[in-house]
Design a protein around this motif. Structure first.
Motif, PDB file in Angstrom:
ATOM      1  N   VAL A 190       0.836  -1.204   0.000  1.00  0.00           N
ATOM      2  CA  VAL A 190       0.000   0.000   0.000  1.00  0.00           C
ATOM      3  C   VAL A 190       0.873   1.259   0.000  1.00  0.00           C
ATOM      4  O   VAL A 190       0.635   2.196  -0.783  1.00  0.00           O
ATOM      5  N   ALA A 191       1.882   1.295   0.856  1.00  0.00           N
ATOM      6  CA  ALA A 191       2.743   2.480   0.961  1.00  0.00           C
ATOM      7  C   ALA A 191       3.494   2.732  -0.340  1.00  0.00           C
ATOM      8  O   ALA A 191       3.591   3.885  -0.799  1.00  0.00           O
ATOM      9  N   GLN A 192       4.027   1.679  -0.952  1.00  0.00           N
ATOM     10  CA  GLN A 192       4.759   1.838  -2.208  1.00  0.00           C
ATOM     11  C   GLN A 192       3.865   2.405  -3.306  1.00  0.00           C
ATOM     12  O   GLN A 192       4.277   3.300  -4.057  1.00  0.00           O
ATOM     13  N   THR A 193       2.641   1.897  -3.389  1.00  0.00           N
ATOM     14  CA  THR A 193       1.728   2.358  -4.435  1.00  0.00           C
ATOM     15  C   THR A 193       1.341   3.818  -4.225  1.00  0.00           C
ATOM     16  O   THR A 193       1.300   4.609  -5.177  1.00  0.00           O
ATOM     17  N   ILE A 194       1.058   4.192  -2.974  1.00  0.00           N
ATOM     18  CA  ILE A 194       0.673   5.580  -2.682  1.00  0.00           C
ATOM     19  C   ILE A 194       1.823   6.539  -2.985  1.00  0.00           C
ATOM     20  O   ILE A 194       1.611   7.646  -3.495  1.00  0.00           O
ATOM     21  N   VAL A 195       3.059   6.118  -2.712  1.00  0.00           N
ATOM     22  CA  VAL A 195       4.223   6.981  -2.954  1.00  0.00           C
ATOM     23  C   VAL A 195       4.537   7.094  -4.445  1.00  0.00           C
ATOM     24  O   VAL A 195       4.769   8.191  -4.966  1.00  0.00           O
ATOM     25  N   PHE A 196       4.551   5.951  -5.141  1.00  0.00           N
ATOM     26  CA  PHE A 196       5.009   5.949  -6.532  1.00  0.00           C
ATOM     27  C   PHE A 196       3.880   6.038  -7.565  1.00  0.00           C
ATOM     28  O   PHE A 196       4.125   6.421  -8.708  1.00  0.00           O
ATOM     29  N   ARG A 197       2.652   5.662  -7.163  1.00  0.00           N
ATOM     30  CA  ARG A 197       1.520   5.756  -8.088  1.00  0.00           C
ATOM     31  C   ARG A 197       0.298   6.305  -7.361  1.00  0.00           C
ATOM     32  O   ARG A 197      -0.727   5.626  -7.246  1.00  0.00           O
ATOM     33  N   PRO A 198       0.387   7.510  -6.833  1.00  0.00           N
ATOM     34  CA  PRO A 198      -0.709   8.057  -6.026  1.00  0.00           C
ATOM     35  C   PRO A 198      -2.015   8.205  -6.791  1.00  0.00           C
ATOM     36  O   PRO A 198      -3.099   8.150  -6.208  1.00  0.00           O
ATOM     37  N   GLY A 199      -1.928   8.369  -8.107  1.00  0.00           N
ATOM     38  CA  GLY A 199      -3.130   8.545  -8.908  1.00  0.00           C
ATOM     39  C   GLY A 199      -4.048   7.338  -8.874  1.00  0.00           C
ATOM     40  O   GLY A 199      -5.262   7.454  -9.080  1.00  0.00           O
ATOM     41  N   LEU A 200      -3.486   6.150  -8.607  1.00  0.00           N
ATOM     42  CA  LEU A 200      -4.288   4.924  -8.586  1.00  0.00           C
ATOM     43  C   LEU A 200      -5.317   4.942  -7.467  1.00  0.00           C
ATOM     44  O   LEU A 200      -6.341   4.257  -7.540  1.00  0.00           O
ATOM     45  N   LEU A 208      -4.142  -5.646  -7.145  1.00  0.00           N
ATOM     46  CA  LEU A 208      -3.136  -5.858  -6.112  1.00  0.00           C
ATOM     47  C   LEU A 208      -3.217  -4.771  -5.046  1.00  0.00           C
ATOM     48  O   LEU A 208      -3.216  -5.049  -3.839  1.00  0.00           O
ATOM     49  N   PHE A 209      -3.323  -3.517  -5.484  1.00  0.00           N
ATOM     50  CA  PHE A 209      -3.345  -2.393  -4.549  1.00  0.00           C
ATOM     51  C   PHE A 209      -4.598  -2.399  -3.677  1.00  0.00           C
ATOM     52  O   PHE A 209      -4.518  -2.328  -2.449  1.00  0.00           O
ATOM     53  N   PHE A 210      -5.769  -2.486  -4.298  1.00  0.00           N
ATOM     54  CA  PHE A 210      -6.999  -2.368  -3.523  1.00  0.00           C
ATOM     55  C   PHE A 210      -7.288  -3.599  -2.672  1.00  0.00           C
ATOM     56  O   PHE A 210      -7.903  -3.486  -1.603  1.00  0.00           O
ATOM     57  N   SER A 211      -6.836  -4.767  -3.081  1.00  0.00           N
ATOM     58  CA  SER A 211      -7.019  -5.952  -2.239  1.00  0.00           C
ATOM     59  C   SER A 211      -6.183  -5.841  -0.963  1.00  0.00           C
ATOM     60  O   SER A 211      -6.569  -6.363   0.090  1.00  0.00           O
ATOM     61  N   HIS A 212      -5.057  -5.119  -1.048  1.00  0.00           N
ATOM     62  CA  HIS A 212      -4.241  -4.869   0.141  1.00  0.00           C
ATOM     63  C   HIS A 212      -4.796  -3.699   0.959  1.00  0.00           C
ATOM     64  O   HIS A 212      -4.900  -3.782   2.188  1.00  0.00           O
ATOM     65  N   LEU A 213      -5.134  -2.603   0.271  1.00  0.00           N
ATOM     66  CA  LEU A 213      -5.618  -1.408   0.968  1.00  0.00           C
ATOM     67  C   LEU A 213      -6.909  -1.700   1.743  1.00  0.00           C
ATOM     68  O   LEU A 213      -7.031  -1.351   2.922  1.00  0.00           O
ATOM     69  N   LEU A 214      -7.862  -2.344   1.092  1.00  0.00           N
ATOM     70  CA  LEU A 214      -9.149  -2.631   1.733  1.00  0.00           C
ATOM     71  C   LEU A 214      -9.027  -3.708   2.798  1.00  0.00           C
ATOM     72  O   LEU A 214      -9.890  -3.818   3.684  1.00  0.00           O
ATOM     73  N   GLY A 215      -7.953  -4.489   2.735  1.00  0.00           N
ATOM     74  CA  GLY A 215      -7.748  -5.534   3.729  1.00  0.00           C
ATOM     75  C   GLY A 215      -7.041  -5.066   4.984  1.00  0.00           C
ATOM     76  O   GLY A 215      -7.105  -5.729   6.030  1.00  0.00           O
ATOM     77  N   LEU A 216      -6.388  -3.912   4.910  1.00  0.00           N
ATOM     78  CA  LEU A 216      -5.641  -3.405   6.068  1.00  0.00           C
ATOM     79  C   LEU A 216      -6.495  -3.252   7.336  1.00  0.00           C
ATOM     80  O   LEU A 216      -6.053  -3.642   8.422  1.00  0.00           O
ATOM     81  N   PRO A 217      -7.720  -2.688   7.254  1.00  0.00           N
ATOM     82  CA  PRO A 217      -8.517  -2.535   8.486  1.00  0.00           C
ATOM     83  C   PRO A 217      -8.824  -3.847   9.188  1.00  0.00           C
ATOM     84  O   PRO A 217      -9.063  -3.857  10.401  1.00  0.00           O
ATOM     85  N   ALA A 218      -8.796  -4.959   8.458  1.00  0.00           N
ATOM     86  CA  ALA A 218      -9.116  -6.261   9.061  1.00  0.00           C
ATOM     87  C   ALA A 218      -8.088  -6.665  10.113  1.00  0.00           C
ATOM     88  O   ALA A 218      -8.383  -7.492  10.990  1.00  0.00           O
ATOM     89  N   PHE A 219      -6.898  -6.082  10.057  1.00  0.00           N
ATOM     90  CA  PHE A 219      -5.857  -6.448  11.022  1.00  0.00           C
ATOM     91  C   PHE A 219      -6.164  -5.931  12.426  1.00  0.00           C
ATOM     92  O   PHE A 219      -5.440  -6.259  13.368  1.00  0.00           O
ATOM     93  N   VAL A 220      -7.236  -5.129  12.553  1.00  0.00           N
ATOM     94  CA  VAL A 220      -7.645  -4.708  13.890  1.00  0.00           C
ATOM     95  C   VAL A 220      -8.033  -5.922  14.730  1.00  0.00           C
ATOM     96  O   VAL A 220      -7.915  -5.907  15.963  1.00  0.00           O
ATOM     97  N   PHE A 221      -8.478  -6.992  14.072  1.00  0.00           N
ATOM     98  CA  PHE A 221      -8.830  -8.214  14.794  1.00  0.00           C
ATOM     99  C   PHE A 221      -7.591  -8.934  15.324  1.00  0.00           C
ATOM    100  O   PHE A 221      -7.697  -9.813  16.189  1.00  0.00           O
ATOM    101  N   ASN A 222      -6.427  -8.567  14.832  1.00  0.00           N
ATOM    102  CA  ASN A 222      -5.171  -9.190  15.264  1.00  0.00           C
ATOM    103  C   ASN A 222      -4.337  -8.241  16.120  1.00  0.00           C
ATOM    104  O   ASN A 222      -3.130  -8.431  16.258  1.00  0.00           O
TER     105      ASN A 222
END
Length: 335
Positions: free
Chosen positions: A64-74, A209-223
């Motif tokens: 997620v961080a790499q995509t936001i830094v290098f391809r923010p338009g996505l 790849l980007f959105f499956s990671h970005l949208l999945g990040l909040p789920a780690f609150v369960f961990n």
């Protein structure tokens, strides 16, 4: 351990039909990087057994961080409506977490590698059910070899667990095997949904790849408990001196793990642009086998004759299915 392998394009050769020297170097680097990453992950898990959720989170955060830094338009200019990612995000999160967390449930790295080589079996079963596809007899034979190999290796590991541990530990190991089985078929089902998305909206692999990671990040609150405990464990690991700074050893390991994983993905995508998908499949299969051998010998993982028989069946079946070992029937087209 977030495993990211894909299939690709036609092999590019020079006028003499030989692959480029650069491609050979990248192939060697891919083998070194991927094998090192597997061994590094095993070392981290042995030092901090409950860190697998944090390892998965680190991989998510890095993508997620790499995509936001290098391809923010996505982040704002995407083709696939976000509601289409719900099922893919859930499957991606649960399968990746299950694969990594299995290592925290008494599953050793060789068993994990053997199981993950069974993706051909899962993909075939799901494709037959979802798309009513049929395959040449040679494909069914090769997948049968993979299936038998996984069963033989798993039963061998089960016998070792029964003889070397108590009933409670064996039960924990069974939970780990169940998690690997779910991850195997969950990944195949996720592939079906991804294939349908590509058919409808075009091949937007970077976007998925980007959105499956970005949208999945909040789920780690369960961990969060495991994540917090892992940070504490990492902070208290033995410090190592780097450029005059004392840095906890496990923080060095997880940083290297993420960096190697990212570099490995880039190497594989480079090979896909230069070689055929068959050649890249051979490289990824070879790196799994080398990782398996290194894990056995470096970490003294128990590996008996039935394990070797199962491993031989799995990798031979994979090679037959992929065409690395050619068969006369391989000329028959898959429907």
């Amino acid at each position: 351990m977030v495993e990211k392998e894909t299939q690709g394009s036609n092999e590019k050769t020079d006028a003499k039909g030989a692959v480029s020297f650069t491609s050979i170097i990248i192939m060697i680097l891919t083998l070194i990087i991927c094998c090192s990453n597997v061994l590094l992950l095993e070392k981290i898990v042995k030092e901090a057994p409950n860190c697998t959720a944090f390892v998965t989170f680190s991989a998510y955060f890095t993508i997620v961080a790499q995509t936001i830094v290098f391809r923010p338009g996505l982040l704002f200019n995407y083709t696939i409506p976000l509601h289409n990612y719900v099922i893919i995000t859930i499957l991606f999160y649960t399968t990746n977490l299950s694969n990594n967390m299995a290592l925290s449930y008494s599953v050793d790295m060789p068993t994990l590698l053997i199981f993950r080589s069974g993706s051909l079996l899962a993909n075939m079963v799901v494709s037959i059910i979802a798309f009513r596809r049929s395959y040449p007899v040679s494909k069914y034979v090769s997948v049968l070899m993979v299936t038998v190999g996984i069963i033989v290796a798993t039963l061998a590991s089960a016998d070792l667990k029964k003889s070397s541990s108590d009933e409670a530990t064996f039960g924990v190991w069974m939970v780990g095997i169940t998690m690997l089985t779910y991850a195997l078929f969950g990944s195949a089902v996720m592939g079906v949904f991804q294939e349908k998305l590509f058919a409808k909206f075009g091949k937007k692999s970077d976007e998925v790849l980007f959105f499956s990671h970005l949208l999945g990040l909040p789920a780690f609150v369960f961990n969060y408990r495991d994540l917090a405990q892992t940070i504490v464990d990492f902070n208290h690991s033995e410090p190592v001196s780097i450029l005059g700074f004392n840095i906890p050893f496990l923080w060095c390991c997880i940083t290297a793990n993420v960096a190697l994983q990212t570099l490995g993905i880039k190497c594989i995508f480079y090979l896909l642009s230069e070689w055929s998908s068959l050649a890249v499949t051979m490289v990824t299969t070879l790196r799994k086998f080398i990782s398996l051998l290194l894990s056995i010998f470096l970490f003294k993982n128990p590996f008996t004759l039935p394990h070797w028989i199962g491993t031989t069946l799995v990798f031979t079946g994979s090679a037959l299915f992929s065409g690395i070992i050619p068969l006369p029937e391989s000329k028959v087209k898959t429907q």
